[in-house]
Design an enzyme around this catalytic site. Sequence first.
Site, short mmCIF file in Angstrom:
data_model
loop_
_atom_site.label_atom_id
_atom_site.label_comp_id
_atom_site.label_asym_id
_atom_site.label_seq_id
_atom_site.Cartn_x
_atom_site.Cartn_y
_atom_site.Cartn_z
CG PHE A 278 -0.28 0.16 2.54
CD1 PHE A 278 -0.12 1.40 3.13
CD2 PHE A 278 0.21 -0.96 3.22
CE1 PHE A 278 0.51 1.53 4.36
CE2 PHE A 278 0.83 -0.83 4.45
CZ PHE A 278 0.98 0.42 5.02
CB CYS A 279 1.73 3.84 -1.68
SG CYS A 279 0.78 3.68 -3.20
CB THR A 280 -0.21 8.41 -0.62
OG1 THR A 280 0.94 8.51 0.21
CG2 THR A 280 -1.18 9.53 -0.30
CB ILE B 205 -3.60 5.46 2.71
CG1 ILE B 205 -2.45 4.47 2.97
CG2 ILE B 205 -4.17 5.95 4.04
CD1 ILE B 205 -1.21 5.11 3.54
#
Length: 294
Positions: free
Chosen positions: A185-187, A214
């Site tokens: 996951f990331c932004t 996210i």
Amino acid sequence: MQSANQYVNISAYKFITFDDTVEKRPEFLARCQELNLKGTILLSPEGINLFLAGLRHEIDAFLAWLRSDARFADLEPKESFSDRQPFTRMLVKLKREIITMKHPLIQPEKGRAPAVDAKTLKRWLDQGHDDQGKPVVMVDTRNDFEVDVGTFDQTVDYRIEKFSEFPDVIEKHREEFAGKTVVTFCTGGIRCEKAAIYMQNVGYDSVYQLEGGILKYFEEVGGAHYHGDCFVFDYRTALNPKLEPTATVQCFACRAVVTPREQLSPYYIPAFSCPHCKKAMREDTGIPRSQEAA
């Protein structure tokens, strides 16, 4: 509900063959300027990445224009709102990659890694395993200072300082994930998409990317299984699970993230210094090295 004077903040990306970026750059810039939009758009042979803000009708007009190009017809941005413009200028840049990984064989448009949506991921985390009974491990693909603002509970964080470090690190730890399902996951989804493809290529047999990152997770399920806030690259610095700006700021001197508690420090002087600058201060002058004359 959004008020009429609120700014709409959008982020979006798409991996697609984009071989006319030089010709398109002035068109993108002119259209954004006509609509009073501010932010940054990255154009690359591998696709587009954008962060923009404007009033509702301005953003909608831009998206209608962008989607008139068949390559971007299905582009769906993530949205949040703010009471003021979060960007100071409008930039359209040409880049080799829309997110730098330095692995040219990673080409998401030729085949994505499997993705898991926010609601499914929450269900997996609630029950402690995926639908095949495998333990779920969250892997953060963001830089260390972003992770420090907030991340998923019990996530794997390799404290990378730039995304191009991720491939070497994750390959070295492959055996630790045997028999488990990995969710990167990331932004907003772009880094974890490349990361998941790379992990598949080096032998990970059960890896997913979090669809929309996210921000989409916050939008759809809130902050379940997440602690802290999410760092964003504009004046808001961080958003809480309700997608609201927080009191966290970024130091103008050293660019470190400064929490509300750290802002109580005598070393925190807005636009000048913060507690993180202390280690970089010269004892004889007390001036952050980042502000010393060259």
